[in-house]
Design a protein around this motif. Structure first.
Motif, short mmCIF file in Angstrom:
data_model
loop_
_atom_site.label_atom_id
_atom_site.label_comp_id
_atom_site.label_asym_id
_atom_site.label_seq_id
_atom_site.Cartn_x
_atom_site.Cartn_y
_atom_site.Cartn_z
N PHE A 1 128.71 80.43 73.26
CA PHE A 1 127.49 80.26 74.05
C PHE A 1 126.41 81.29 73.72
O PHE A 1 125.24 81.06 74.01
N PHE A 2 126.81 82.42 73.17
CA PHE A 2 125.83 83.46 72.89
C PHE A 2 125.08 83.19 71.58
O PHE A 2 125.63 82.63 70.64
N ASP A 3 123.84 83.65 71.56
CA ASP A 3 123.06 83.59 70.32
C ASP A 3 123.55 84.71 69.39
O ASP A 3 124.39 85.52 69.80
N PRO A 4 123.05 84.79 68.16
CA PRO A 4 123.56 85.82 67.24
C PRO A 4 123.39 87.26 67.73
O PRO A 4 124.16 88.13 67.36
N SER A 5 122.36 87.51 68.56
CA SER A 5 122.16 88.87 69.07
C SER A 5 123.20 89.23 70.14
O SER A 5 123.35 90.40 70.49
N ARG A 6 123.89 88.25 70.67
CA ARG A 6 124.87 88.42 71.75
C ARG A 6 124.22 88.87 73.06
O ARG A 6 124.89 89.35 73.96
N LEU A 7 122.90 88.72 73.16
CA LEU A 7 122.18 89.12 74.37
C LEU A 7 121.79 87.94 75.24
O LEU A 7 121.45 88.11 76.42
N TYR A 8 121.78 86.74 74.67
CA TYR A 8 121.32 85.55 75.39
C TYR A 8 122.30 84.40 75.21
O TYR A 8 122.99 84.32 74.19
N LEU A 9 122.29 83.50 76.17
CA LEU A 9 123.00 82.24 76.00
C LEU A 9 122.01 81.27 75.38
O LEU A 9 120.83 81.26 75.74
N VAL A 10 122.49 80.45 74.48
CA VAL A 10 121.59 79.54 73.77
C VAL A 10 122.15 78.12 73.82
O VAL A 10 123.36 77.91 73.73
N CYS A 11 121.25 77.17 74.00
CA CYS A 11 121.64 75.77 73.95
C CYS A 11 121.65 75.32 72.50
O CYS A 11 120.65 75.49 71.78
N ALA A 12 122.74 74.72 72.08
CA ALA A 12 122.88 74.31 70.69
C ALA A 12 121.95 73.16 70.32
O ALA A 12 121.61 72.99 69.15
N THR A 13 121.51 72.39 71.30
CA THR A 13 120.74 71.18 70.97
C THR A 13 119.31 71.50 70.57
O THR A 13 118.85 71.08 69.51
N HIS A 14 118.57 72.23 71.41
CA HIS A 14 117.17 72.54 71.08
C HIS A 14 116.86 74.03 71.17
O HIS A 14 115.70 74.41 71.11
N GLY A 15 117.84 74.86 71.41
CA GLY A 15 117.64 76.30 71.33
C GLY A 15 117.11 76.99 72.58
O GLY A 15 116.65 78.13 72.48
N ALA A 16 117.16 76.36 73.73
CA ALA A 16 116.73 77.05 74.95
C ALA A 16 117.56 78.32 75.14
O ALA A 16 118.76 78.33 74.84
N LEU A 17 116.91 79.37 75.65
CA LEU A 17 117.59 80.64 75.87
C LEU A 17 117.73 80.91 77.36
O LEU A 17 116.80 80.69 78.14
N TYR A 18 118.89 81.43 77.73
CA TYR A 18 119.20 81.74 79.13
C TYR A 18 119.68 83.18 79.25
O TYR A 18 120.33 83.71 78.35
N ASP A 19 119.38 83.76 80.40
CA ASP A 19 119.87 85.10 80.72
C ASP A 19 121.35 85.01 81.08
O ASP A 19 121.69 84.33 82.05
#
Ligand code: FES
Length: 126
Positions: A74-92
């Motif tokens: 679920f984390f993006d490469p920075s490991r700081l955010y959750l990212v949606c795989a479909t369109h890239g939305a970022l979540y805290d």
């Protein structure tokens, strides 16, 4: 005497236990599980961020699809955010709030959990 929850990556014996705490590394893979949700079953996940565990429905705020880009990731490469795989939305990861992208202010659904005695528990099914 009750049985301890499973520590394997499977559905736990206790209906309220999600997984063992040790399965969740800081900013690492999440643990997928299911719960009762509005008369059906729903996908959910739990992750560890800044030492605390957080659980959300596995459902993007943009389109109700699962977020992980690989099962449990679920984390993006920075490991700081959750990212949606479909369109890239970022979540805290700490709140599930939308931070940018197509979620457009719609955050993740927070699930009530607690960590105790080496395990993570769903406090109540919603
Ligand atoms: S479905 Fe998640 S950003 Fe579009």
């Amino acid at each position: 005497m009750s049985s301890p929850p499973n520590t394997a990556n499977t559905r736990p014996q206790s209906p309220a236990a999600i997984c063992a705490s040790a399965l969740l590394e800081e900013g690492g893979s999440g643990f997928r599980f299911e719960l009762d949700w509005r008369g059906g079953r729903a996908a959910a996940f739990v992750i560890r961020h800044q030492g605390r565990v957080h659980a959300y429905l596995n459902r993007c705020g943009h389109v109700p699809v699962e977020l992980d880009w690989q099962p449990g990731e679920f984390f993006d490469p920075s490991r700081l955010y959750l990212v949606c795989a479909t369109h890239g939305a970022l979540y805290d990861p700490a709140t599930g709030n939308c931070l940018g992208g197509r979620c457009d202010g719609r955050g993740l659904v927070v699930l009530p959990i607690e960590e105790r005695d080496g395990h993570i528990y769903l406090i109540e099914e919603i």
